[in-house]
Design a protein around this motif. Structure first.
Motif, PDB file in Angstrom:
ATOM      1  N   ASP A 111     -25.686  26.502  -6.873  1.00  0.00           N
ATOM      2  CA  ASP A 111     -24.276  27.014  -7.405  1.00  0.00           C
ATOM      3  C   ASP A 111     -22.600  26.619  -6.475  1.00  0.00           C
ATOM      4  OD1 ASP A 111     -24.875  26.359  -9.548  1.00  0.00           O
ATOM      5  OD2 ASP A 111     -24.045  28.060 -11.343  1.00  0.00           O
ATOM      6  N   ARG A 112     -23.777  28.224  -5.080  1.00  0.00           N
ATOM      7  CA  ARG A 112     -22.550  29.052  -4.196  1.00  0.00           C
ATOM      8  C   ARG A 112     -22.525  27.302  -2.825  1.00  0.00           C
ATOM      9  NH1 ARG A 112     -18.889  32.311  -1.698  1.00  0.00           N
ATOM     10  NH2 ARG A 112     -18.919  32.735  -0.005  1.00  0.00           N
ATOM     11  N   HIS A 168     -20.727  23.918  -5.172  1.00  0.00           N
ATOM     12  CA  HIS A 168     -18.813  24.332  -5.118  1.00  0.00           C
ATOM     13  C   HIS A 168     -18.549  24.123  -3.907  1.00  0.00           C
ATOM     14  CE1 HIS A 168     -15.408  27.478  -6.039  1.00  0.00           C
ATOM     15  NE2 HIS A 168     -15.393  26.454  -6.559  1.00  0.00           N
ATOM     16  N   HIS A 169     -19.003  24.641  -2.375  1.00  0.00           N
ATOM     17  CA  HIS A 169     -18.654  24.053  -1.380  1.00  0.00           C
ATOM     18  C   HIS A 169     -18.500  22.531  -1.275  1.00  0.00           C
ATOM     19  CE1 HIS A 169     -18.163  28.523  -1.153  1.00  0.00           C
ATOM     20  NE2 HIS A 169     -17.271  28.246   0.156  1.00  0.00           N
ATOM     21  N   GLN A 199     -19.363  20.243  -2.987  1.00  0.00           N
ATOM     22  CA  GLN A 199     -17.759  19.905  -4.524  1.00  0.00           C
ATOM     23  C   GLN A 199     -16.200  20.066  -3.975  1.00  0.00           C
ATOM     24  OE1 GLN A 199     -17.539  21.598  -8.552  1.00  0.00           O
ATOM     25  NE2 GLN A 199     -15.442  20.454  -8.534  1.00  0.00           N
ATOM     26  N   PHE A 215     -20.643  17.517 -11.123  1.00  0.00           N
ATOM     27  CA  PHE A 215     -21.078  18.896  -9.937  1.00  0.00           C
ATOM     28  C   PHE A 215     -21.506  19.359 -11.221  1.00  0.00           C
ATOM     29  CE2 PHE A 215     -18.221  16.300  -7.592  1.00  0.00           C
ATOM     30  CZ  PHE A 215     -19.094  16.838  -6.222  1.00  0.00           C
ATOM     31  N   TYR A 218     -23.116  23.232 -12.834  1.00  0.00           N
ATOM     32  CA  TYR A 218     -23.355  24.490 -12.009  1.00  0.00           C
ATOM     33  C   TYR A 218     -24.373  25.422 -13.544  1.00  0.00           C
ATOM     34  CZ  TYR A 218     -19.796  23.753  -8.781  1.00  0.00           C
ATOM     35  OH  TYR A 218     -19.054  23.170  -7.866  1.00  0.00           O
ATOM     36  N   GLN A 239     -17.011  30.428 -10.646  1.00  0.00           N
ATOM     37  CA  GLN A 239     -17.185  30.242  -9.689  1.00  0.00           C
ATOM     38  C   GLN A 239     -16.726  31.691  -8.267  1.00  0.00           C
ATOM     39  OE1 GLN A 239     -12.948  28.009  -9.078  1.00  0.00           O
ATOM     40  NE2 GLN A 239     -13.532  26.526 -10.672  1.00  0.00           N
ATOM     41  N   LEU A 294     -15.345  31.362  -2.453  1.00  0.00           N
ATOM     42  CA  LEU A 294     -14.534  30.069  -1.027  1.00  0.00           C
ATOM     43  C   LEU A 294     -14.829  30.637   0.175  1.00  0.00           C
ATOM     44  CD1 LEU A 294     -12.547  27.560  -2.747  1.00  0.00           C
ATOM     45  CD2 LEU A 294     -15.587  27.424  -2.657  1.00  0.00           C
TER      46      LEU A 294
END
Length: 113
Positions: free
Chosen positions: A16-17, A20-21, A23, A63, A65, A70, A73
């Motif tokens: 997930d981490r 997110h980056h 994305q 995307f 998750y 979230q 970042l």
């Protein structure tokens, strides 16, 4: 473990981490009208190797998750991923740099050069 889904049939599991980056970098490039290649290593459970897809404004991207929240970042990681996305070889997942620099509240995480 999240999933990146391309055109409904190409799927890859990504933590997930990291997703997110990715994305942030992918959507920033698409907002700028910059198509690019995205490459990842396949898990041994699906035969190994690597896959690449051409991402453009007409690409169907999802995307997905595993967790509802979230991740914080890391600006340095976004910049490192953006560097690969702007190279001739295209975007690929690099390890998160040490000494995380978190995006400050109120500043867009996609504001990189």
């Amino acid at each position: 473990m999240g999933k990146f889904i391309y055109d409904g049939n190409q799927k890859v599991e990504i933590e997930d981490r990291a997703l997110h980056h990715l994305q942030v970098v992918i959507t920033t490039k698409l907002r700028r009208g910059e198509p690019f290649l995205f490459t990842w290593r396949e898990d041994a459970s699906v035969g190994g190797g690597r896959s690449s897809v051409w991402i453009s404004a007409v690409s169907d991207l999802v995307f997905k998750y595993a967790s509802p929240g979230q991740a914080d970042l890391n600006r340095h990681w976004i910049e490192a991923l953006a560097f690969t996305a702007n190279a001739p070889t295209g975007l690929y997942l690099v390890h998160e740099p040490d000494g995380a620099a978190k995006a400050e509240p109120g500043q867009p995480a996609h504001a990189y050069s």
